[in-house]
Design a protein around this motif. Structure first.
Motif, short mmCIF file in Angstrom:
data_model
loop_
_atom_site.label_atom_id
_atom_site.label_comp_id
_atom_site.label_asym_id
_atom_site.label_seq_id
_atom_site.Cartn_x
_atom_site.Cartn_y
_atom_site.Cartn_z
N LEU A 187 0.84 -1.21 0.00
CA LEU A 187 0.00 0.00 0.00
C LEU A 187 0.87 1.25 0.00
CD1 LEU A 187 -2.84 -0.98 2.52
CD2 LEU A 187 -3.19 -0.22 0.17
N ARG A 188 1.97 1.20 0.80
CA ARG A 188 2.86 2.35 0.91
C ARG A 188 3.56 2.63 -0.44
NH1 ARG A 188 5.63 0.73 5.93
NH2 ARG A 188 3.51 0.52 6.68
N GLU A 189 3.93 1.55 -1.11
CA GLU A 189 4.58 1.72 -2.42
C GLU A 189 3.60 2.29 -3.45
OE1 GLU A 189 7.48 -2.18 -1.92
OE2 GLU A 189 5.99 -2.14 -3.55
N TRP A 190 2.38 1.84 -3.35
CA TRP A 190 1.37 2.24 -4.34
C TRP A 190 0.84 3.66 -4.10
CZ3 TRP A 190 -4.26 2.22 -3.57
CH2 TRP A 190 -4.98 2.42 -4.76
N ASP A 191 0.68 4.00 -2.79
CA ASP A 191 0.07 5.28 -2.44
C ASP A 191 0.84 5.85 -1.24
OD1 ASP A 191 -1.61 7.40 -2.20
OD2 ASP A 191 -3.35 6.26 -1.51
N PRO A 192 2.07 6.35 -1.46
CA PRO A 192 2.96 6.69 -0.33
C PRO A 192 2.47 7.82 0.57
CG PRO A 192 3.94 7.29 -2.46
CD PRO A 192 2.70 6.56 -2.77
N GLU A 193 1.68 8.74 0.05
CA GLU A 193 1.27 9.89 0.86
C GLU A 193 0.07 9.60 1.76
OE1 GLU A 193 2.96 12.78 0.91
OE2 GLU A 193 4.35 11.71 -0.39
N ASN A 194 -0.52 8.45 1.62
CA ASN A 194 -1.76 8.13 2.33
C ASN A 194 -1.48 7.55 3.72
OD1 ASN A 194 -4.37 7.52 3.00
ND2 ASN A 194 -4.82 6.35 1.14
N ALA A 195 -2.25 8.00 4.70
CA ALA A 195 -2.11 7.49 6.07
C ALA A 195 -2.63 6.06 6.21
CB ALA A 195 -2.86 8.40 7.03
N ALA A 196 -3.36 5.60 5.19
CA ALA A 196 -4.06 4.31 5.30
C ALA A 196 -3.13 3.15 5.63
CB ALA A 196 -4.82 4.03 4.01
N SER A 197 -1.94 3.11 4.97
CA SER A 197 -1.06 1.95 5.16
C SER A 197 -0.54 1.88 6.60
CB SER A 197 0.11 2.03 4.18
OG SER A 197 0.84 3.22 4.39
N TYR A 198 -0.32 3.04 7.24
CA TYR A 198 0.14 3.06 8.63
C TYR A 198 -1.01 2.72 9.58
CZ TYR A 198 3.82 5.59 6.24
OH TYR A 198 4.81 5.94 5.36
N LEU A 199 -2.15 3.22 9.20
CA LEU A 199 -3.32 3.03 10.07
C LEU A 199 -3.69 1.55 10.20
CD1 LEU A 199 -5.02 5.14 11.49
CD2 LEU A 199 -6.67 4.98 9.66
N VAL A 200 -3.60 0.80 9.08
CA VAL A 200 -3.96 -0.62 9.17
C VAL A 200 -2.99 -1.37 10.07
CG1 VAL A 200 -5.27 -0.85 7.02
CG2 VAL A 200 -2.79 -1.15 6.98
N VAL A 201 -1.72 -0.95 10.05
CA VAL A 201 -0.74 -1.61 10.93
C VAL A 201 -1.09 -1.31 12.39
CG1 VAL A 201 1.69 -1.67 11.62
CG2 VAL A 201 1.08 -1.57 9.20
N ALA A 202 -1.34 -0.02 12.67
CA ALA A 202 -1.71 0.36 14.04
C ALA A 202 -2.98 -0.34 14.48
CB ALA A 202 -1.90 1.88 14.11
N HIS A 203 -3.93 -0.44 13.55
CA HIS A 203 -5.21 -1.07 13.84
C HIS A 203 -5.01 -2.55 14.19
CE1 HIS A 203 -9.51 -1.49 13.72
NE2 HIS A 203 -9.44 -2.44 12.82
#
Lengths: 443, 103
Positions: A187-203
């Motif tokens: 997700l980070r590679e595909w959309d690096p500026e988005n908080a989503a990839s970090y949020l799923v890890v935290a979640h």
């Protein structure tokens, strides 16, 4: 013979009644009609026609119900329901209603257990053959079998990298996934500026380790460094996109191409919105409490939360939801009465008639109550209007019987209401028939 | 088949028929003579015909007009009416003095 307007109306009324009266009453009807020509006074002519029409109608009713099994009403009611079944909105409403009962009665572990995975698997096979990434993403977001859904999601992304958002959907639905880091990286590679990839890890860290057993019961655990780091990265990200728009557009395309007009299956691919926003708000609150710092509110994730406001509480089921849910139960009860009344003995003709009447009425109520949601779903799929999405989602998630189990109070209330309606209508029908029989015996 | 119940309307209709048992009567004429509305008269005519106390037929009265249904008592009907009207008059004469209309 007078030809005044009133005479014409009186003649029309009597002819109409004669037309719908049974064969045994036709001769009498013609006798009444021929006498009407000799009633000179218009008011007397109208009185004559009304009186004769009432007599014909009453005789017709008596002939129709006395000493016969209610085969005609049964056939009419079943025919009407078969016709209604041809209407997609009615099928969807009936399916929604029956599924809610299935979930309540047969599922002991919640809604995840009893969903049509076999249908999704068939769709996945077809999509694999066609190399259709969107259809594979549609299946992956809905399958109950986590391993299969991960495999299919990877296939979908391999076919079309613009479908990488499906990893976010899967990661949110299954926080304990072993592939979580892989999904987050992709997700980070595909959309690096988005908080989503970090949020799923935290979640995923949060949902697995938020509480621990203490001396006084469950205690909130202090957040781990890993969780704080993930949340820090999420709040630092410049934007937050939950990929709802991308997912809906992709799913709309699949629904239209494969003809999967099933709102329940459609909605199953989405996490309930208000609850999700509530989860993120909770995460952000815990993060600011643990770290003592928070990024400026104009940053991606925080701005998103500001714009979406306070999460809605779980909505109370609207009356139309209750009508849809009781609708299928009433239909089942009506069919039972119909079978007893038509197959069994003539003495239970009241039950058969009740079944016929209630079957039509309950099917109509179910259809009328569900129709707005069927329309919303249709508009959502054809036009992609997100406001329609909320309407469909709220019905199929918050409106459903909340939780499984026979002790569910709403379930018991629905059963009680349906039983009261059927018993009351049976009693009224029985009384009407008794009255008809009594008046016949007097003759 | 059980005998028809002798309601006050049936008595009125029977009286009309008994006044001239040989002649055929039209429905509208019977309604005017007895004061019974069509919604009451025809169910009575139907019942009495079913019990074979009345006979009916279609007659053409004038050229160019639809035929009319006419009714009269059968032999069984005449006997039945005579018995029942006698019973009805006996019941009326035995009515207690304090009932309405006799006070």
């Amino acid at each position: 013979m007078s030809d005044s307007l009133v005479h014409k109306m009186a003649r029309f009324l009597l002819r109409l009644t004669l037309h719908i009266s049974p064969a045994g009453m036709k001769d009498w009807g013609r006798a009444m009609l021929s006498e009407l020509d000799y009633v000179e006074n218009p008011r007397a002519a109208m009185r004559w026609a009304i009186g004769c029409s009432c007599a014909l109608a009453w005789a017709s009713i008596r002939e129709a119900v006395m000493g016969r099994k209610p085969l005609l009403p049964a056939a009419l009611s079943v025919g009407a329901v078969v016709l209604l079944l041809l209407v997609p909105g009615f099928r969807q409403g009936l399916n929604a209603s029956i599924t809610s009962w299935e979930l309540a009665m047969f599922s002991s572990r919640g809604p995840q257990v009893k969903w049509p995975d076999s249908r999704l698997r068939a769709l996945a096979l077809e999509a694999e053959e066609r190399k259709d990434g969107k259809a594979l993403a549609f299946v992956a977001a809905r399958l109950t079998d986590t391993k299969a859904s991960v495999r299919i999601a990877r296939q979908a992304v391999a076919l079309d990298s613009s479908l990488t958002w499906v990893y976010y959907v899967l990661a949110l639905r299954n926080p304990a996934l072993s592939e979580m880091q892989f999904f987050a990286t992709k997700l980070r590679e595909w959309d690096p500026e988005n908080a989503a990839s970090y949020l799923v890890v935290a979640h995923s860290l949060d949902s697995g380790a938020l509480f621990e057993q203490g001396p006084l019961g469950l205690m909130r655990k202090p957040p781990t460094g890993e969780w704080i780091a993930a949340m820090e990265a999420a709040t630092k990200a410049t934007r937050f996109d939950d990929y709802l728009r991308l997912q809906i557009d992709s799913d709309r395309d699949v629904v239209q191409r494969y003809g999967i007009w099933d709102p329940l299956l459609f909605i199953k691919g989405y996490k309930p919105g208000p609850r999700f926003i509530g989860d993120i708000q909770g995460d952000v609150r815990n993060y600011s409490r643990a770290s003592g710092t928070l990024q400026p509110a104009d940053r991606g994730l925080l701005r998103y939360l500001q714009e979406h406001g306070v999460p809605e509480s779980w909505r109370r089921p609207t009356p139309s939801v209750s009508f849809v849910q009781i609708g299928s139960l009433l239909m089942a009860g009506s069919v039972l009465l119909l079978v007893i009344g038509t197959v069994w003995r003539r003495r239970v003709v009241a039950l058969g008639l009740t079944g016929a009447v209630c079957l039509i009425v309950s099917a109509t109520i179910l259809y009328a109550a569900y129709l707005p949601y069927a329309r919303s779903f249709y508009r959502l799929v054809t036009e992609g209007d997100l406001s329609e999405f909320e309407s469909v989602r709220s019905f199929h998630t918050y409106g459903f019987l909340p939780g499984p189990g026979m002790r569910n109070p709403l379930l018991m209330e629905s059963v009680r209401t349906a039983a009261i309606i059927l018993i009351s209508v049976s009693w009224i029908t029985h009384m009407v028939l008794w009255f008809v029989a009594r008046s016949s015996r007097r003759a | 088949m059980k005998e028809p119940r002798m309601s006050s309307q049936t008595v009125r209709l029977m009286e009309a028929f008994v006044s001239d048992p040989e002649s055929w009567r039209y429905g509208y004429d019977l309604s005017r003579e007895t004061g019974l509305m069509s919604g009451t008269l025809y169910p009575l005519l139907i019942r009495l015909t079913k019990h074979r106390l009345l006979e009916s037929q279609w007659v053409t009265t004038q050229q160019g007009t639809p035929p009319r249904h006419v009714y009269r008592l059968t032999a069984k009907g005449v006997k039945f009416a005579a018995e029942k009207l006698k019973e009805a008059s006996r019941a009326t004469s035995r009515r207690p003095a304090f009932t309405k209309g006799h006070a």
